[in-house]
Motif scaffolding. Structure first.
Motif, PDB file in Angstrom:
ATOM      1  N   THR A 261     -34.233  37.221  22.616  1.00 60.41           N
ATOM      2  CA  THR A 261     -33.403  38.265  22.046  1.00 60.41           C
ATOM      3  C   THR A 261     -34.163  38.872  20.877  1.00 60.41           C
ATOM      4  O   THR A 261     -34.866  38.176  20.159  1.00 60.41           O
ATOM      5  CB  THR A 261     -32.073  37.708  21.513  1.00 60.41           C
ATOM      6  OG1 THR A 261     -32.360  36.726  20.534  1.00 60.41           O
ATOM      7  CG2 THR A 261     -31.244  37.096  22.611  1.00 60.41           C
TER       8      THR A 261
ATOM      9  N   ARG B 144     -28.512  44.329  19.151  1.00 54.67           N
ATOM     10  CA  ARG B 144     -27.256  43.613  19.232  1.00 54.67           C
ATOM     11  C   ARG B 144     -26.125  44.404  18.589  1.00 54.67           C
ATOM     12  O   ARG B 144     -26.366  45.346  17.849  1.00 54.67           O
ATOM     13  CB  ARG B 144     -27.382  42.257  18.554  1.00 54.67           C
ATOM     14  CG  ARG B 144     -27.826  42.359  17.095  1.00 54.67           C
ATOM     15  CD  ARG B 144     -28.123  40.999  16.533  1.00 54.67           C
ATOM     16  NE  ARG B 144     -29.188  40.332  17.275  1.00 54.67           N
ATOM     17  CZ  ARG B 144     -29.259  39.017  17.448  1.00 54.67           C
ATOM     18  NH1 ARG B 144     -28.331  38.250  16.956  1.00 54.67           N
ATOM     19  NH2 ARG B 144     -30.265  38.488  18.119  1.00 54.67           N
TER      20      ARG B 144
ATOM     21  N   GLN C 297     -19.978  34.519  19.697  1.00 57.67           N
ATOM     22  CA  GLN C 297     -21.202  35.216  20.120  1.00 57.67           C
ATOM     23  C   GLN C 297     -21.366  35.147  21.643  1.00 57.67           C
ATOM     24  O   GLN C 297     -21.024  34.161  22.256  1.00 57.67           O
ATOM     25  CB  GLN C 297     -22.425  34.559  19.464  1.00 57.67           C
ATOM     26  CG  GLN C 297     -22.268  34.352  17.959  1.00 57.67           C
ATOM     27  CD  GLN C 297     -23.588  34.497  17.210  1.00 57.67           C
ATOM     28  OE1 GLN C 297     -24.650  34.645  17.795  1.00 57.67           O
ATOM     29  NE2 GLN C 297     -23.505  34.468  15.889  1.00 57.67           N
TER      30      GLN C 297
ATOM     31  N   ASP D 247     -33.595  42.237  17.908  1.00 57.32           N
ATOM     32  CA  ASP D 247     -32.504  42.588  17.010  1.00 57.32           C
ATOM     33  C   ASP D 247     -31.505  43.517  17.684  1.00 57.32           C
ATOM     34  O   ASP D 247     -30.540  43.937  17.060  1.00 57.32           O
ATOM     35  CB  ASP D 247     -33.051  43.225  15.725  1.00 57.32           C
ATOM     36  CG  ASP D 247     -33.695  42.173  14.840  1.00 57.32           C
ATOM     37  OD1 ASP D 247     -33.074  41.111  14.676  1.00 57.32           O
ATOM     38  OD2 ASP D 247     -34.801  42.397  14.342  1.00 57.32           O
TER      39      ASP D 247
ATOM     40  N   TYR E 207     -25.302  39.952  21.652  1.00 54.29           N
ATOM     41  CA  TYR E 207     -26.736  40.205  21.580  1.00 54.29           C
ATOM     42  C   TYR E 207     -27.301  40.512  22.955  1.00 54.29           C
ATOM     43  O   TYR E 207     -26.871  39.942  23.955  1.00 54.29           O
ATOM     44  CB  TYR E 207     -27.496  39.063  20.897  1.00 54.29           C
ATOM     45  CG  TYR E 207     -27.221  37.682  21.432  1.00 54.29           C
ATOM     46  CD1 TYR E 207     -27.954  37.178  22.503  1.00 54.29           C
ATOM     47  CD2 TYR E 207     -26.243  36.882  20.861  1.00 54.29           C
ATOM     48  CE1 TYR E 207     -27.704  35.916  22.979  1.00 54.29           C
ATOM     49  CE2 TYR E 207     -25.995  35.616  21.332  1.00 54.29           C
ATOM     50  CZ  TYR E 207     -26.724  35.133  22.400  1.00 54.29           C
ATOM     51  OH  TYR E 207     -26.468  33.882  22.881  1.00 54.29           O
TER      52      TYR E 207
ATOM     53  N   ARG F 283     -32.201  38.004  13.080  1.00 56.58           N
ATOM     54  CA  ARG F 283     -31.541  37.420  14.256  1.00 56.58           C
ATOM     55  C   ARG F 283     -31.201  35.958  14.008  1.00 56.58           C
ATOM     56  O   ARG F 283     -30.227  35.445  14.545  1.00 56.58           O
ATOM     57  CB  ARG F 283     -32.403  37.603  15.501  1.00 56.58           C
ATOM     58  CG  ARG F 283     -33.768  37.013  15.424  1.00 56.58           C
ATOM     59  CD  ARG F 283     -34.679  37.602  16.459  1.00 56.58           C
ATOM     60  NE  ARG F 283     -35.174  38.916  16.077  1.00 56.58           N
ATOM     61  CZ  ARG F 283     -36.248  39.479  16.606  1.00 56.58           C
ATOM     62  NH1 ARG F 283     -36.924  38.857  17.558  1.00 56.58           N
ATOM     63  NH2 ARG F 283     -36.646  40.646  16.203  1.00 56.58           N
TER      64      ARG F 283
END
Ligand code: UDP
Ligand code: MG
Length: 333
Positions: free
Chosen positions: A156, A160, A191, A158, A121, A181
């Motif tokens: 963050t 990613r 991740q 979206d 992300y 998310r």
């Protein structure tokens, strides 16, 4: 075998940005042509400008492009969901189409994917949004962090990259009030964050006015947290405790000092208003959850596609759609 990377671009009135976006992407993809095959999925989310015409003319020139055209505006989260449903890539990159998510950063995400991460992300180091947007976003992420039961990384969006494994996992989540998310954090896998500086919107206006932002923030909190519900009973206990103190006081006064005059209106009226107000607020909290239960119970399709373009019609994922219990209704162009 050479791997495929799918890009998903949700489009809502981005007419002035589409050409620049496409040109930038095209240049970058040419530089990285040897590494992967690419697929560009544009989801036109009921734009009222000529975004669709622009997309369709690009689609005619470029074999990598698929245009999914929604029958109306279903919102950014559902546009991205449709993109995920139709993407064929081994990795899928979700990006905004207004150049706020710099296309070159997507290759930094790909580098991490190559290292073996399943979700990469892009985390904002800085952002060039309005003061209001920055402050409200900051408050939202703090509240979400406090309330939610899972760890949703701060700052963050979206933007990613998700591996095919994650796309498959996500496709099982068909909830309507989506906070993608959060879902991505929820499914797990390996991740990692890549930091980037978020640019300004290139042209046009934000498709997220205040009421959409509030709905989105509520989706984030209510779909990942029971805390507001727990708060109701805590509040109830608090008030019960307070009223107990009040009763003790009243009895005390009656016994010790009966000469004191009957308390006036003010106290009574304030108490009624306070309790009434709190009750309504708490009902509101309940309603937020009940409303969501109602939507899920109706179980309507998440989105309706009016038309879709794709080069290899064999691969048109009608089967995917039936497999997903016709969550998406579709009519072929
Ligand atoms: N978008 C969409 N449907 C909407 C609103 C926005 O598909 O109802 C798209 C929009 O075209 C953009 C992305 O979602 O690609 C992010 O929207 P925007 O830039 O307007 O949001 P902001 O950056 O202001 O939060
Ligand atoms: Mg934007």
């Amino acid at each position: 075998m050479i791997k495929t990377v799918s890009y998903i671009f949700p489009i809502y009135n981005e007419s002035e940005n589409i050409d620049l976006l496409y040109k930038t992407m095209n240049d970058l993809l040419r530089q990285h042509a040897a590494e992967y095959l690419y697929e560009l999925i544009f989801v036109n989310d009921g734009s009222t400008d000529d975004s669709l015409q622009k997309l369709l003319s690009l689609e005619k020139q470029d074999d990598r492009i698929t245009v999914i055209n929604f029958a109306r505006n279903f919102g950014h989260q559902l546009a991205v969901t449709a993109g995920l449903d139709f993407a064929k890539g081994d990795a899928v990159i979700i990006m905004d189409s207004d150049m706020q998510d710099p296309p070159r950063v997507s290759f930094e995400l790909l580098d991490k994917w190559k290292e073996g991460y399943d979700v990469v992300y892009a985390q904002r180091r800085t952002r060039k949004d309005t003061f209001f947007k920055r402050v409200t976003a900051d408050i939202f992420y703090r509240v979400l962090q406090k309330l939610s039961d899972i760890d949703i990384p701060r700052n963050t969006g979206d933007f990613r990259l998700v591996d095919r494994k994650v796309v498959t996992a996500l496709s099982a989540f068909r909830e309507h009030n989506r906070f993608l998310r959060g879902l991505v954090s929820y499914v797990g896998f390996k991740q990692i964050a890549v930091e980037f500086d978020r640019d300004e919107r290139n042209a046009g206006a934000s498709g997220y006015p205040l009421h959409k932002m509030i709905k989105f923030a509520l989706d984030g909190i209510l779909s990942f947290s029971w805390t507001p519900l727990k708060l109701i009973s805590r509040m109830g206990f608090g008030l019960a405790a307070l009223s107990f103190v009040g009763i003790c006081y009243a009895v005390g006064v009656k016994l010790m000092n009966p000469a004191v005059a009957v308390p006036g209106w003010t106290f009574t009226v304030i108490a009624i208003l306070l309790i009434g107000g709190l009750q309504l607020n708490m009902l509101g909290v309940l309603a937020s959850y009940v409303g969501r239960i109602y939507t899920e119970a109706q179980n309507r399709p998440l989105y309706i596609i009016e038309s879709i373009t794709t080069k290899d019609r064999q691969k048109l994922p009608f089967s995917i759609i039936t497999a997903k219990q016709s969550h998406a209704a579709i009519t072929e162009q």
